[in-house]
Design a protein around this motif. Sequence first.
Motif, short mmCIF file in Angstrom:
data_model
loop_
_atom_site.label_atom_id
_atom_site.label_comp_id
_atom_site.label_asym_id
_atom_site.label_seq_id
_atom_site.Cartn_x
_atom_site.Cartn_y
_atom_site.Cartn_z
N ALA A 190 0.82 -1.21 0.00
CA ALA A 190 0.00 0.00 0.00
C ALA A 190 0.85 1.26 0.00
N SER A 191 1.98 1.22 0.72
CA SER A 191 2.84 2.40 0.83
C SER A 191 4.27 1.94 1.04
N PRO A 192 4.95 1.54 -0.04
CA PRO A 192 6.30 0.98 0.10
C PRO A 192 7.28 1.90 0.82
N ASP A 193 7.27 3.17 0.48
CA ASP A 193 8.23 4.10 1.08
C ASP A 193 8.07 4.18 2.60
N GLN A 194 6.84 4.17 3.06
CA GLN A 194 6.58 4.32 4.49
C GLN A 194 6.56 3.00 5.23
#
Length: 205
Positions: free
Chosen positions: A103-107
């Motif tokens: 859903a949110s790789p960076d975070q």
Amino acid sequence: MIDAMLLPFQRRLLDPAAHTLARKGVTADQLTLAGFGLGLLAIPALAFGLYGVALVFILLNRLADGLDGAVARLTTPTDRGAFLDIALDFAFYALVPVGFALASPDQNALPAAVLIAAFVGTGSSFLAFAVIAGQRGLRPEAYPSKGIYYLGGLTEGAETIALFIAMCLLPGLFPVLAYLFSAACLITTLTRWWQGWQAFADEPD
């Protein structure tokens, strides 16, 4: 930590539905597989940010997990069923963080990886203890109906599901929740290592 205390309430809640399912010929293995399939649907839902939908599938997975054991107790518990239940449970637990990472790789990728590693620690120590305990014919007093030796700890099933619910309701806090729970899992792993070291210090008679 609280699974043993919740068991009587869980049985009272699920037994009526379990009796109905058993009368209709639904088997425990069918419920286990269906529950895992429903749980898998949570992963794409998480990946697309559909956290409410994902939560529904997570809860349905856990409901099926409770019902399969209840149906097994009413019919004929099997070693295959016990194996299938625990193997798919651990796979499901590891896949949920993957959904948040997608859903949110960076975070979320790093905290998800840390959480999965923490799950490996709790799961491997749990299963390693169960194998040796089974060879010695030991049975857990707090979980007499479990198909394998169920070793408790700070983070058990109830705490893990509470974590997943919190993550779905507060997805922005996933990194914080993942790191906090990973620390709790580390405590669980270390205490289980110590319990195994102590319990298996001497060779059985």
